[in-house]
Design a protein around this motif. Structure first.
Motif, PDB file in Angstrom:
ATOM      1  N   ASP A  63       0.836  -1.202   0.000  1.00  0.00           N
ATOM      2  CA  ASP A  63       0.000   0.000   0.000  1.00  0.00           C
ATOM      3  C   ASP A  63       0.873   1.256   0.000  1.00  0.00           C
ATOM      4  OD1 ASP A  63      -2.188  -1.644   0.139  1.00  0.00           O
ATOM      5  OD2 ASP A  63      -2.357  -1.515   2.330  1.00  0.00           O
ATOM      6  N   PRO A  64       0.525   2.234  -0.838  1.00  0.00           N
ATOM      7  CA  PRO A  64       1.286   3.486  -0.822  1.00  0.00           C
ATOM      8  C   PRO A  64       0.972   4.310   0.430  1.00  0.00           C
ATOM      9  CG  PRO A  64      -0.564   3.669  -2.330  1.00  0.00           C
ATOM     10  CD  PRO A  64      -0.536   2.238  -1.855  1.00  0.00           C
ATOM     11  N   ARG A  93       4.591   8.092  -0.943  1.00  0.00           N
ATOM     12  CA  ARG A  93       5.662   7.093  -0.945  1.00  0.00           C
ATOM     13  C   ARG A  93       5.106   5.758  -1.444  1.00  0.00           C
ATOM     14  NH1 ARG A  93       5.947   9.481   4.027  1.00  0.00           N
ATOM     15  NH2 ARG A  93       7.762  10.818   4.456  1.00  0.00           N
ATOM     16  N   GLN A  94       5.915   5.037  -2.177  1.00  0.00           N
ATOM     17  CA  GLN A  94       5.565   3.703  -2.665  1.00  0.00           C
ATOM     18  C   GLN A  94       6.781   2.792  -2.556  1.00  0.00           C
ATOM     19  OE1 GLN A  94       2.535   2.141  -4.082  1.00  0.00           O
ATOM     20  NE2 GLN A  94       3.926   0.524  -3.411  1.00  0.00           N
ATOM     21  N   ARG A  95       6.600   1.701  -1.762  1.00  0.00           N
ATOM     22  CA  ARG A  95       7.694   0.730  -1.656  1.00  0.00           C
ATOM     23  C   ARG A  95       7.581  -0.258  -2.810  1.00  0.00           C
ATOM     24  NH1 ARG A  95       8.722  -4.244   0.701  1.00  0.00           N
ATOM     25  NH2 ARG A  95       6.611  -4.365   1.606  1.00  0.00           N
ATOM     26  N   ILE A  96       8.712  -0.568  -3.435  1.00  0.00           N
ATOM     27  CA  ILE A  96       8.762  -1.497  -4.573  1.00  0.00           C
ATOM     28  C   ILE A  96       9.668  -2.667  -4.184  1.00  0.00           C
ATOM     29  CG2 ILE A  96       9.346  -1.771  -7.007  1.00  0.00           C
ATOM     30  CD1 ILE A  96       8.990   1.282  -7.273  1.00  0.00           C
ATOM     31  N   PRO A  97       9.096  -3.873  -3.989  1.00  0.00           N
ATOM     32  CA  PRO A  97       9.931  -5.020  -3.608  1.00  0.00           C
ATOM     33  C   PRO A  97      10.994  -5.315  -4.663  1.00  0.00           C
ATOM     34  CG  PRO A  97       7.605  -5.503  -3.272  1.00  0.00           C
ATOM     35  CD  PRO A  97       7.667  -4.226  -4.059  1.00  0.00           C
ATOM     36  N   ALA A  98      12.069  -5.906  -4.217  1.00  0.00           N
ATOM     37  CA  ALA A  98      13.175  -6.245  -5.115  1.00  0.00           C
ATOM     38  C   ALA A  98      12.717  -7.251  -6.172  1.00  0.00           C
ATOM     39  CB  ALA A  98      14.346  -6.812  -4.323  1.00  0.00           C
ATOM     40  N   ALA A  99      13.452  -7.301  -7.255  1.00  0.00           N
ATOM     41  CA  ALA A  99      13.113  -8.182  -8.379  1.00  0.00           C
ATOM     42  C   ALA A  99      13.008  -9.636  -7.916  1.00  0.00           C
ATOM     43  CB  ALA A  99      14.171  -8.050  -9.469  1.00  0.00           C
ATOM     44  N   GLY A 100      11.955 -10.303  -8.341  1.00  0.00           N
ATOM     45  CA  GLY A 100      11.768 -11.721  -8.034  1.00  0.00           C
ATOM     46  C   GLY A 100      10.902 -12.005  -6.827  1.00  0.00           C
ATOM     47  N   PRO A 268      17.767  -5.522  -1.660  1.00  0.00           N
ATOM     48  CA  PRO A 268      17.105  -4.359  -1.048  1.00  0.00           C
ATOM     49  C   PRO A 268      15.830  -3.979  -1.788  1.00  0.00           C
ATOM     50  CG  PRO A 268      19.014  -3.647  -2.302  1.00  0.00           C
ATOM     51  CD  PRO A 268      19.039  -5.141  -2.311  1.00  0.00           C
ATOM     52  N   ASP A 269      14.841  -3.524  -1.027  1.00  0.00           N
ATOM     53  CA  ASP A 269      13.622  -2.967  -1.595  1.00  0.00           C
ATOM     54  C   ASP A 269      13.814  -1.463  -1.810  1.00  0.00           C
ATOM     55  OD1 ASP A 269      12.481  -5.457  -1.368  1.00  0.00           O
ATOM     56  OD2 ASP A 269      11.542  -5.022   0.564  1.00  0.00           O
ATOM     57  N   PHE A 270      13.138  -0.941  -2.795  1.00  0.00           N
ATOM     58  CA  PHE A 270      13.232   0.478  -3.103  1.00  0.00           C
ATOM     59  C   PHE A 270      11.956   1.184  -2.667  1.00  0.00           C
ATOM     60  CE2 PHE A 270      16.187  -1.558  -5.920  1.00  0.00           C
ATOM     61  CZ  PHE A 270      17.251  -0.669  -6.021  1.00  0.00           C
ATOM     62  N   THR A 271      12.111   2.417  -2.254  1.00  0.00           N
ATOM     63  CA  THR A 271      10.967   3.259  -1.913  1.00  0.00           C
ATOM     64  C   THR A 271      11.061   4.553  -2.714  1.00  0.00           C
ATOM     65  OG1 THR A 271      10.865   2.370   0.332  1.00  0.00           O
ATOM     66  CG2 THR A 271       9.723   4.454  -0.080  1.00  0.00           C
TER      67      THR A 271
END
Length: 427
Positions: A63-64, A93-100, A268-271
């Motif tokens: 959720d953003p 803000r939006q968290r984007i999980p790491a690839a995969g 790492p996850d990106f935000t």
């Protein structure tokens, strides 16, 4: 009269076929009703529906966040106009999980759905086997009750004959008392069997979600013996096709994907963040930034989590072997019971019952001409009834062993059992 024997054989075959169709129809109806109305089936279907909805959630982004605030207000005046740093600010803000990670989460959810679906199939097969076991238990009691009712009527006739012989001075009073005692003993056993039948009938009704008091008509034991594949073939099919094995394999797949997800925790996850700031007497501002977490700064946590998932994977693999061992043990035990019951029924049918009938007929004729006493005659008649009851028990035991074999193997062996493609699952 040459036509008589073939005609008699055809007639008996037709009667037997109609009887078989009768019990098959009753059993199929009971199993279908249990599969449609048993609350545990509905509960399993709800679990599957919940697992299906978890798949859609697994690939969604977190959720953003939206943040609204006022920044840099001067404490001296609390004015929004005095200082150019003062602003009304909105931040997203939006968290984007790491690839995969999201793809692996979806695989975990799909494996969970596969496990729940396989467990549902296994549950339905077991419910059907339970219905069949109770069904043939009622049939066993019905057959023994019928034997005892015939025995009671026969003893009453014998008692009347003994009373008449005593009245004309040809018999003893002890014979009259003995016949009365045997009738009472038979009635006592009938009361016990009828009580047992009420218990099993209530259980059969409960499996179908019916009232315990719902009447169940008399059930005839099938005239034919159960037919199943050879033990080695059945065991091989059970090891491959059993829904319990499929559920255990799905659990392994889920544990593997969870281990992969634990390893992906190192990424790492990106935000992503963006803001807009409104200033009253000054130009508005905007900005954007990207942040990332640093999970490798907690190596102990990552190692412990990966070790946890590796242990769960080892446990899932051990559980698969345990399931296969349980199937092997259950199939071999049920198959042994089935073979034993069939062989015993054939022995009773081909040897013991004819001898008991011959002995009872001989005893009746001998008693009629006064060659044996009354007690010997009664014992021969009761022995025949006891052997007939034992024969009914062996026949019913063979079909109950088939139900146990279905429960152990997970394969649809009982007539009327739904196969995997016919099992209803809510959408």
């Amino acid at each position: 009269m040459r036509w008589f024997r073939p005609a008699l054989i055809i007639f008996l075959f037709a009667v037997s076929a109609r009887a078989d169709e009768g019990w098959k129809g009753l059993l199929t109806t009971a199993i279908e009703r249990a599969a449609a109305q048993n609350p545990s089936i509905a509960e399993m279907e709800s679990r599957i529906e919940a697992a299906r909805h978890r798949i859609g959630q697994s690939t969604a982004l977190p959720d953003p966040d939206i943040e609204v605030g006022i920044q840099d207000i001067p404490l001296s005046s609390f004015s929004l106009r005095q200082d150019d740093f003062t602003m009304e600010k909105v931040t997203a803000r939006q968290r984007i999980p790491a690839a995969g990670k999201r793809a692996t989460q979806k695989k975990v959810a799909e494996a969970d759905l596969a496990s729940a679906s396989a467990m549902h199939v296994d549950h339905v097969v077991r419910i059907a086997a339970e219905v069949a076991d109770t069904f043939f238990g009622v049939a066993d009691l019905d057959a023994r009750i019928e034997v005892l009712e015939g025995s009671r009527e026969r003893l009453k006739r014998v008692g009347a004959s003994a009373t008449e012989r005593y009245r004309v001075g040809k018999g003893a009073q002890a014979d009259v008392l003995r016949s009365s005692l045997e009738v009472t003993a038979v009635e006592e056993r009938l009361l016990g069997l009828r009580g047992d039948r009420r218990i099993l009938a209530a259980r059969l009704n409960a499996l179908q979600a019916l009232s315990p008091a719902t009447p169940i008509e008399r059930i005839a034991i099938p005239e034919t013996d159960p037919s199943v594949p050879a033990a080695t073939q059945l065991l091989r099919e059970a090891q491959v096709k059993s829904p319990a094995v499929a559920a255990a394999e799905a659990q392994i797949q889920m544990a593997q994907e969870q281990l992969t997800l634990a390893r992906l925790e190192r990424r790492p996850d990106f935000t992503a963040m963006a803001y807009y700031a409104h200033r009253v007497d000054f130009e508005d501002l905007a900005g954007a930034s990207v942040a990332l977490n640093l999970p490798f700064f907690q190596p102990r946590r990552l190692r412990e989590k990966q070790a946890e998932k590796e242990a769960e994977l080892s446990g899932a693999r051990a559980n698969l072997e345990m399931v296969k061992n349980e199937i092997r043990r259950g199939v071999e035990g049920a198959y042994s019971d089935l073979d034993r019951s069939i062989e015993q029924a054939r022995l009773y049918r081909g040897s013991i019952l004819p001898q008991a009938e011959t002995n009872a007929n001989a005893a009746r004729e001998a008693y009629t001409v006064g060659q044996i006493d009354f007690l010997t005659y009664v014992r021969a008649a009761l022995d025949q009834d006891a052997y007939e009851a034992e024969y009914a028990m062996r026949r019913a035991a063979a079909w109950r062993a088939l139900a146990a074999l279905q429960m152990a193997s997970g394969l649809p062996l009982i007539p009327g059992t739904p196969v995997a493609g016919e099992i209803h699952v809510q959408n």
